[in-house]
Design a protein around this motif. Structure first.
Motif: not given
Length: 267
Positions: A127-153
């Motif tokens: 379970v990742t997040s739509i936020a993981g597909y883009m860098g969102l303001p003030y959610r950058g760390i969350y976007s990055a951690s979920k985006g990393a899980l998307e890519i490693i999958t």
């Protein structure tokens, strides 16, 4: 025999909704929580597990295998939110978020792989997040951690093909859960240059969660994935505009897309 499903973070929110739905479909479901004693009325067993602690992962897997002798599906659902200006979020909180959202799921995967390989079957859903597909303001760390899980999958999935083990991502949008209550919020500091814009964005994010979709949508989506013979690599579940935002990012010039996001967050 019923399929055995392990859901990390299965005591509340999306994990709980998915678990309860799968029970009605005849699955043998185990959820996890750092404090399972707090959920005596759960409709499926809750086992102690903290994805940031390797010893609890091993103990949890062993406990389930002793009872069931197999794990057919792992749903890596446990995660944590984090908000704040990247400049002002303490390093310890950034690392803690990645431990939960990225390293934790990887370590749970590693723990179930020997069993799934022996079974010559298995399905892992991250379970990742739509936020993981883009860098969102003030959610950058969350976007990055979920985006990393998307890519490693994507990489993990190819490595596991030869063992008849499938892996996929499910990226939810905003759902009406208690995630905001458990999120780390960097404080809105009086002397911060980000005070006005971060405070406004924080209110907008909370409103999105409060008015989010019914978690049952995620439960139904997860069920369809489990029943699928050939799961896709990526799934998105949520409101149309949230899913469409990913399409827009793919087709619009970067600068135009950035302006759309800034307008959305009133920055």
């Amino acid at each position: 025999m019923s399929k055995v499903v392990l859901i990390t973070g299965g005591s509340s929110g999306i994990g709980k909704s998915v678990g309860e739905f799968l029970v009605t479909k005849g699955f043998k479901v185990y959820g996890t929580s750092r404090n399972p004693e707090n959920y005596p009325n759960s409709k499926f067993p809750i086992v102690a597990l903290d994805v940031t602690k390797l010893e609890t992962i091993s103990t949890c897997i062993d406990q389930i295998l002793k009872k069931e002798s197999k794990i057919d599906v792992l749903l890596n659902n446990a995660g944590a939110g984090i908000t704040g200006p990247i400049e002002e979020i303490p390093d310890v909180e950034i690392k803690r978020n990645f431990e939960t959202n990225f390293f934790g799921p990887i370590n749970v995967i590693k723990a179930v792989l020997p069993t799934m390989r022996q079974q010559n079957s298995g399905l892992i859903i991250n379970v990742t997040s739509i936020a993981g597909y883009m860098g969102l303001p003030y959610r950058g760390i969350y976007s990055a951690s979920k985006g990393a899980l998307e890519i490693i999958t994507e990489a993990f999935r190819m490595e596991l093909k030869g063992f008849n083990i499938n892996m996929t991502n499910v990226a939810p949008g905003d759902f009406a859960t208690n995630i905001a209550a458990g999120r780390y919020h960097a404080p809105v500091l009086e002397n911060s240059p980000y005070k006005a814009s971060y405070g406004q964005t924080l209110n907008t994010m909370d409103e999105h969660v409060d008015s989010g979709s019914d978690p049952r949508q995620m439960a139904e989506a997860i069920y369809k994935i489990i029943e699928s013979k050939n799961p896709r690599i990526h799934y998105k579940v949520g409101a149309f505009m949230q899913k469409f935002s990913i399409v827009l990012k793919r087709i619009l010039p970067d600068i135009v897309y950035e302006k759309l996001l800034m307008n959305h967050y009133k920055l």
